[in-house]
Design a protein around this motif. Sequence first.
Motif, PDB file in Angstrom:
ATOM      1  N   HIS A  37      -6.659   9.292  -2.134  1.00  0.00           N
ATOM      2  CA  HIS A  37      -5.751   8.641  -1.201  1.00  0.00           C
ATOM      3  C   HIS A  37      -6.381   8.557   0.177  1.00  0.00           C
ATOM      4  O   HIS A  37      -7.072   9.477   0.600  1.00  0.00           O
ATOM      5  CB  HIS A  37      -4.442   9.425  -1.099  1.00  0.00           C
ATOM      6  CG  HIS A  37      -3.720   9.490  -2.400  1.00  0.00           C
ATOM      7  ND1 HIS A  37      -2.858   8.507  -2.829  1.00  0.00           N
ATOM      8  CD2 HIS A  37      -3.767  10.416  -3.401  1.00  0.00           C
ATOM      9  CE1 HIS A  37      -2.393   8.825  -4.021  1.00  0.00           C
ATOM     10  NE2 HIS A  37      -2.931   9.969  -4.398  1.00  0.00           N
ATOM     11  N   GLN A  96      -9.562   0.123   0.427  1.00  0.00           N
ATOM     12  CA  GLN A  96      -8.169   0.460   0.735  1.00  0.00           C
ATOM     13  C   GLN A  96      -7.844   0.133   2.193  1.00  0.00           C
ATOM     14  O   GLN A  96      -6.749  -0.328   2.512  1.00  0.00           O
ATOM     15  CB  GLN A  96      -7.902   1.956   0.476  1.00  0.00           C
ATOM     16  CG  GLN A  96      -8.034   2.377  -0.986  1.00  0.00           C
ATOM     17  CD  GLN A  96      -7.100   1.597  -1.902  1.00  0.00           C
ATOM     18  OE1 GLN A  96      -5.900   1.530  -1.660  1.00  0.00           O
ATOM     19  NE2 GLN A  96      -7.647   0.986  -2.931  1.00  0.00           N
ATOM     20  N   ASP A 150      -6.120   8.633  -7.809  1.00  0.00           N
ATOM     21  CA  ASP A 150      -5.828   9.977  -7.309  1.00  0.00           C
ATOM     22  C   ASP A 150      -6.493  10.259  -5.960  1.00  0.00           C
ATOM     23  O   ASP A 150      -6.228  11.281  -5.332  1.00  0.00           O
ATOM     24  CB  ASP A 150      -6.288  11.047  -8.315  1.00  0.00           C
ATOM     25  CG  ASP A 150      -5.481  11.012  -9.603  1.00  0.00           C
ATOM     26  OD1 ASP A 150      -4.358  10.450  -9.572  1.00  0.00           O
ATOM     27  OD2 ASP A 150      -5.966  11.519 -10.630  1.00  0.00           O
ATOM     28  N   PRO A 155      -0.630   9.990   5.288  1.00  0.00           N
ATOM     29  CA  PRO A 155      -0.674   8.947   4.253  1.00  0.00           C
ATOM     30  C   PRO A 155      -0.291   7.616   4.905  1.00  0.00           C
ATOM     31  O   PRO A 155       0.480   7.615   5.881  1.00  0.00           O
ATOM     32  CB  PRO A 155       0.409   9.378   3.256  1.00  0.00           C
ATOM     33  CG  PRO A 155       0.718  10.799   3.562  1.00  0.00           C
ATOM     34  CD  PRO A 155       0.358  11.037   4.989  1.00  0.00           C
TER      35      PRO A 155
END
Length: 279
Positions: free
Chosen positions: A40, A96, A38, A266
């Motif tokens: 990002h 990430q 959850d 994003p």
Amino acid sequence: SLPHGAQGPAFYDSALTERLLREHELNDLFADSLKSGDFHVFLQPKVLLDGDRIAGAEALVRWHHPQRGMIYPSDFIPLFEKNEKICQLDLYVFEQVCLTLRRWIDSGLEPFPVSVNLSRRHFKQSDCLRPFEEIARRYRIPSGLLELELTESILFEDRAIETVKAQILEMHRMGFLCSLDDFGAGYSSLGLLMEFDVDSIKLDRRFFLRLSRRRSKDLVESIISLAHKIGAQTVAEGIETTDQLDFLREMGCDLVQGYVFSRPLPIPAFEDWMKNWPG
Ligand code: C2E
Ligand code: CA
Ligand code: CA
Ligand code: CA
């Protein structure tokens, strides 16, 4: 009207209770959210002023909770800085970013440095950088593509200048770039800047809010010239208008980050944005 004094304390108590409840709730949600993905990573470009080329990006975390909706860093970073959760979160964001860089490299894209914010909480331990090195190695990220952003306030805690210097040296040994974030937000002296071998200095957005002021012009000019003297790039943060861009060109600033080019996006949207970039 209300009886004297009845409303005041009750109001403050309930506001405090609500804040504590909310903090408690966010703390409880953290571990599951981290596991369920959850959190990002959004990316915001850093654009080279002289040539309008994309020269980097900053990773900024967002928390999208299925029930609570979008939660912004200002609501949870300070909270997670009070406990050790921020360290886990920063490592997650870092991983990430490594994953993304690896994907860019594998698909033949010309990668640029991506920076990750490092909470000062990490520096409580002397070997705090080891996990970052381990992850970067796991994804085989070439040196010079990962940058760590440290806020300038890190220089002002009861930590010797020598300790910070040693940590910057360690970052460089690991192949990371080092960036001094929020410069000018309140703590720094220009003289102190000379002490640190950082690769870039990010000028806080408040420098650029009132450009007509002689003082802000002189200050920005001195910081940029000093940064260049120590071999660091300058990045202007929070730039929203073309007037600010003109000012920064005149000042000889190297990079610009702000809504004028793009909001943090994003990763898939950022990749589309890159493809459509004219430079
Ligand atoms: P920061 O590192 O100074 O990040 C820049 C902030 O300015 C970001 O806010 C960004 O969205 C915002 N910004 C960018 N361009 C503009 C602009 O043109 N105008 C305005 N008004 N704002 C702009 P964000 O994403 O809400 O993050 C706030 C702070 O939370 C960050 O400030 C950073 O200190 C912290 N943060 C965010 N992500 C992380 C993370 O993964 N780890 C840690 N430790 N801290 C993080
Ligand atoms: Ca930052
Ligand atoms: Ca900043
Ligand atoms: Ca340098």
